[in-house]
Design an enzyme around this catalytic site. Sequence first.
Site, mmCIF file in Angstrom:
data_model
loop_
_atom_site.group_PDB
_atom_site.id
_atom_site.type_symbol
_atom_site.label_atom_id
_atom_site.label_comp_id
_atom_site.label_asym_id
_atom_site.label_seq_id
_atom_site.Cartn_x
_atom_site.Cartn_y
_atom_site.Cartn_z
ATOM 1 N N LYS A 115 16.102 -2.334 -9.564
ATOM 2 C CA LYS A 115 14.709 -2.098 -9.192
ATOM 3 C C LYS A 115 13.777 -2.151 -10.401
ATOM 4 C CE LYS A 115 15.637 0.429 -4.932
ATOM 5 N NZ LYS A 115 15.527 1.682 -4.170
ATOM 6 N N LYS A 198 20.605 -9.400 2.742
ATOM 7 C CA LYS A 198 20.743 -8.388 3.779
ATOM 8 C C LYS A 198 19.400 -8.109 4.445
ATOM 9 C CE LYS A 198 21.346 -4.045 2.621
ATOM 10 N NZ LYS A 198 21.910 -2.747 2.172
ATOM 11 N N LYS A 201 14.277 -3.215 5.208
ATOM 12 C CA LYS A 201 12.933 -2.746 5.530
ATOM 13 C C LYS A 201 11.913 -3.277 4.532
ATOM 14 C CE LYS A 201 14.968 1.586 7.147
ATOM 15 N NZ LYS A 201 15.204 2.987 6.763
#
Length: 335
Positions: A115, A198, A201
Amino acid sequence: MTSQPRVLSGMQPSADSLHLGNYLGALRPWVQRQSEQENFFFVPDLHSLTSRIEPGVLAERTRKTVAQYIAGGLDPEANVLFIQSHVPEHAELAWVLSCVTGFGEASRMTQFKDKTAKGGADQANVGLFTYPILMASDILLYKPDAVPVGDDQRQHVELTRTLAQRFNSRFGEVFKVPEASIPAAGARVYDLQNPTSKMSKSSESPAGRIEILDSDKQIAKRIKSAVTDAGTEIRFDREEKPGVSNLLDIYSSVTGRTVAEAEEEFAGKMYGHLKVAVAEAVVAEIAPVRERALELLADPAELDRILASGREKARAVAAATLGDVYSAVGFLRAG
C-alpha cells in the site's frame, strides 16, 4: 462450556455493499459451518480508519455490513455478532501487543509495503503500519481455534501466532495460539473487467464488481459486460482464458456444479450463452439476500437490539481475556 471449535472472522465496512467475492469466499462458508462451530463474527470498523472516510459514511457502511451478514444467513442468536468499536478491549489489547512486537517485524508486513508502494510512505498513517497488531488483538481476545481468512491475510495470522507465543513465553500462558483456515475452494472471485486481479471493494471500476445490494438488472448487466478471452471455446484455463475461467468459477460456486460439469454444459456454445447463464444463477442467489438486507436496514431498532446483544456477549469474553493480560504484565488493578 461448548466442545465445538471456536472461530472468529470479519469483513471491513469499506464499501456500501459486500461483493460477490466476499459472499462466496467468506459469508456463505461462515453460514454453511455455523452450526458446527462456536462463532464470533464482527465488523472491524476500527481498521477502516487507516483510510480516509467520512464519519457518517462509516456508520452507514457498518450498519449495512451487519445487515448483509444476517441476510446472508448468519443467525444472530446462534452466533456472537458485534461491532469492533463497541468492544474497547480490542484497542486496549492492541497497545500491549504493540509493546511485544518488533519494529522490523511490523515493517515486513507485505500489505503495508504494497500500500505504501502505491501511495507513498508519506501518505501512510501509523494506523496502517500497526494494522496487523490490532488484527492480532481482534483474534487473541476471543481465543479462537481457527481464523478463516483469505490467503492475503495469512501473514497477519502468522504474526498473531508469533505474538501469542512470545507473550505466553514472557508472561505466562494467557493466549491460545490460533490456526489460519484458508478455504480450499470458492475463496477467490476475480474482477469482471480485470480477471487477473481479485474482485475488490477498492477496484478501479465498479463494473468489475457484483455487489450484494445491486439490483437484478445491475448484476446481469455487469456479468454480460464481463471481459472474456480470445477464441470461442468455453474451457477452464486460468493462464490462457482468465475471463472465461472466472465466469466458470462463479457459475460453479453459485450452482454447485463442478467446473468440469459446467464446461460440458457449455461445450459448443458461445460466450454469450455462458454469460446469460451466469447472470441468471447469480441473480437467483443474490436477490433474496439483497431483499432481506433491505428489510433489516428499514428496521434500525431491530438491528440495534441485535448489536447490543452481540456487544454484551463479546465483551464478556474480551474483558476476561484482557483481565488475564493485565494481571500477567503486572498492571496495578483498579480497586
